[in-house]
Design an enzyme around this catalytic site. Structure first.
Site, PDB file in Angstrom:
ATOM      1  N   ASP A  46       0.856  -1.248   0.109  1.00 20.01           N
ATOM      2  CA  ASP A  46      -0.067  -0.126  -0.031  1.00 20.01           C
ATOM      3  C   ASP A  46       1.017   1.450  -0.162  1.00 20.01           C
ATOM      4  O   ASP A  46       0.396   2.585   0.065  1.00 20.01           O
ATOM      5  CB  ASP A  46      -1.058  -0.068   1.186  1.00 20.01           C
ATOM      6  CG  ASP A  46      -0.299  -0.131   2.477  1.00 20.01           C
ATOM      7  OD1 ASP A  46       0.906  -0.284   2.524  1.00 20.01           O
ATOM      8  OD2 ASP A  46      -0.998   0.034   3.481  1.00 20.01           O
ATOM      9  N   SER A  47       2.183   1.159   0.063  1.00 17.24           N
ATOM     10  CA  SER A  47       2.993   2.240  -0.148  1.00 17.24           C
ATOM     11  C   SER A  47       3.017   2.894  -1.726  1.00 17.24           C
ATOM     12  O   SER A  47       3.251   3.850  -2.182  1.00 17.24           O
ATOM     13  CB  SER A  47       4.591   1.707  -0.227  1.00 17.24           C
ATOM     14  OG  SER A  47       4.941   0.605  -1.010  1.00 17.24           O
ATOM     15  N   GLU A 184       9.131  -4.438  10.746  1.00 18.64           N
ATOM     16  CA  GLU A 184       9.714  -2.911  10.062  1.00 18.64           C
ATOM     17  C   GLU A 184      10.323  -1.775  11.226  1.00 18.64           C
ATOM     18  O   GLU A 184       9.580  -1.998  12.090  1.00 18.64           O
ATOM     19  CB  GLU A 184       8.462  -2.318   9.279  1.00 18.64           C
ATOM     20  CG  GLU A 184       8.765  -0.948   8.826  1.00 18.64           C
ATOM     21  CD  GLU A 184       7.655  -0.095   7.938  1.00 18.64           C
ATOM     22  OE1 GLU A 184       6.829  -1.039   7.320  1.00 18.64           O
ATOM     23  OE2 GLU A 184       7.979   0.896   7.579  1.00 18.64           O
TER      24      GLU A 184
HETATM   25  O1  KIV Z   1       3.628  -1.058   1.683  1.00 17.81           O
HETATM   26  C1  KIV Z   1       4.797  -1.562   1.719  1.00 17.81           C
HETATM   27  O2  KIV Z   1       5.551  -1.509   0.710  1.00 17.81           O
HETATM   28  C2  KIV Z   1       5.179  -2.486   2.665  1.00 17.81           C
HETATM   29  C3  KIV Z   1       6.326  -2.706   2.799  1.00 17.81           C
HETATM   30  C4  KIV Z   1       7.304  -1.764   3.010  1.00 17.81           C
HETATM   31  C5  KIV Z   1       6.861  -3.995   3.615  1.00 17.81           C
HETATM   32  O3  KIV Z   1       4.401  -2.689   3.404  1.00 17.81           O
END
Ligand code: KIV
Length: 281
Positions: A46-47, A184
């Site tokens: 969701d990044s 994280e």
């Molecule tokens: O949304 C994302 O990219 C993530 C990673 C940073 C693990 O959750």
């Protein structure tokens, strides 16, 4: 086509002490390239909100956006295990919708597993999704969807009490049946202890090298996103420089009449052209 990576293979890697490589992808072209590099897991993170859609928070993407991008990535990925982030609205806003939403990622987008960030009802929701037959990856430590409650985007588990909380959350997720867990932004020694105590693989991001695997946001690795770069995000290439160079070159060529040249244009039979010119007058 090489064989698809399975959840079982990911878990076996821990036993064999083989590091697990995870990268994010949000669209067809980058997902194809990454898949060809033989990463083990591709995560539709969701990044997406930050690095692709220009939003400030991951909580601003919902089912519609995540499904749309997961489908594009699915079309590209032939080998890696495909995991998708459950967006905030799909399980934290209304936990009773979580199983139905997880099923949509599997049935409509063809994902192999979902990832959920830790929150107060995480164990209940995770258990329900696993009971529905969908593999779940947990996520503890810094959980961006609830970063506000954690005091912002800060390293978690720095003191003994909060370190214990991280360890207990990870152990509880393992007990619920998660096949792996993301750690994280926690101190490296804590991540090492969590990794030793868990029998499922830990995937670190900003958690040191003692984890069973590592994940990075692909746009950070490639130097495609520089609005905010966390300490743990290593840029392996600087594609933004190459892209800026290419685009500037194109602009200059168009403005100077150098593009398109003969090599990038279509010719016409001279006789037909003559005829056409005559007839079109
Ligand atoms: O949304 C994302 O990219 C993530 C990673 C940073 C693990 O959750």
């Amino acid at each position: 086509m090489s064989e698809r990576v399975t959840v079982r293979q990911i878990q076996e890697k821990k036993r064999k002490k083989e590091k697990i490589v995870v990268l994010t992808a949000y669209d067809y072209p980058l997902a194809s390239l990454i898949d060809r590099c033989a990463v083990d897991i591709i995560l539709v993170g969701d990044s997406l909100a930050n690095v692709v859609l220009g939003l400030d928070s991951t909580t601003q993407v919902g089912m519609m956006e995540m499904l749309h991008h997961a489908k594009a990535v699915r079309r590209a990925v032939k080998r890696a295990l495909l995991v998708v982030d459950m967006p905030f609205e799909s399980y934290q806003m209304d936990p009773s919708r979580a199983v139905a939403n997880a099923k949509r990622f599997v049935q409509e987008a063809g994902c192999d597993a979902v990832k959920l960030e830790w929150f107060d009802r995480c164990l209940e929701v995770t258990g329900n999704i696993i009971k529905a037959g969908i593999p779940v990856m947990g996520h503890v430590g810094l959980t961006p969807q609830t970063a506000g409650q954690l005091g912002g985007f800060k390293v978690q588990g720095k003191d003994a009490t909060s370190a214990q909380k991280v360890l207990e959350s990870a152990l509880a997720l393992e007990k619920k049946g998660c096949f792996s867990v993301v750690l994280e932004c926690i101190p490296a020694p804590l991540a090492e202890i969590v990794t030793q105590r868990l029998s499922i693989p830990t995937i670190g991001i900003g958690a040191g090298k003692g984890c069973d695997g590592q994940v990075l946001v692909t746009h950070d690795l490639l130097g495609l996103f520089d609005r905010f770069t966390p300490k743990f995000a290593k840029q392996y290439v600087h594609l933004n420089n190459s892209i800026e160079k290419g685009v500037t070159h194109f602009c200059n060529d168009v403005r100077r009449g150098k593009f398109p040249d003969k090599a990038h244009s279509y010719a016409m039979n001279p006789e037909e052209l003559k005829k056409f010119k005559k007839e079109s007058k």
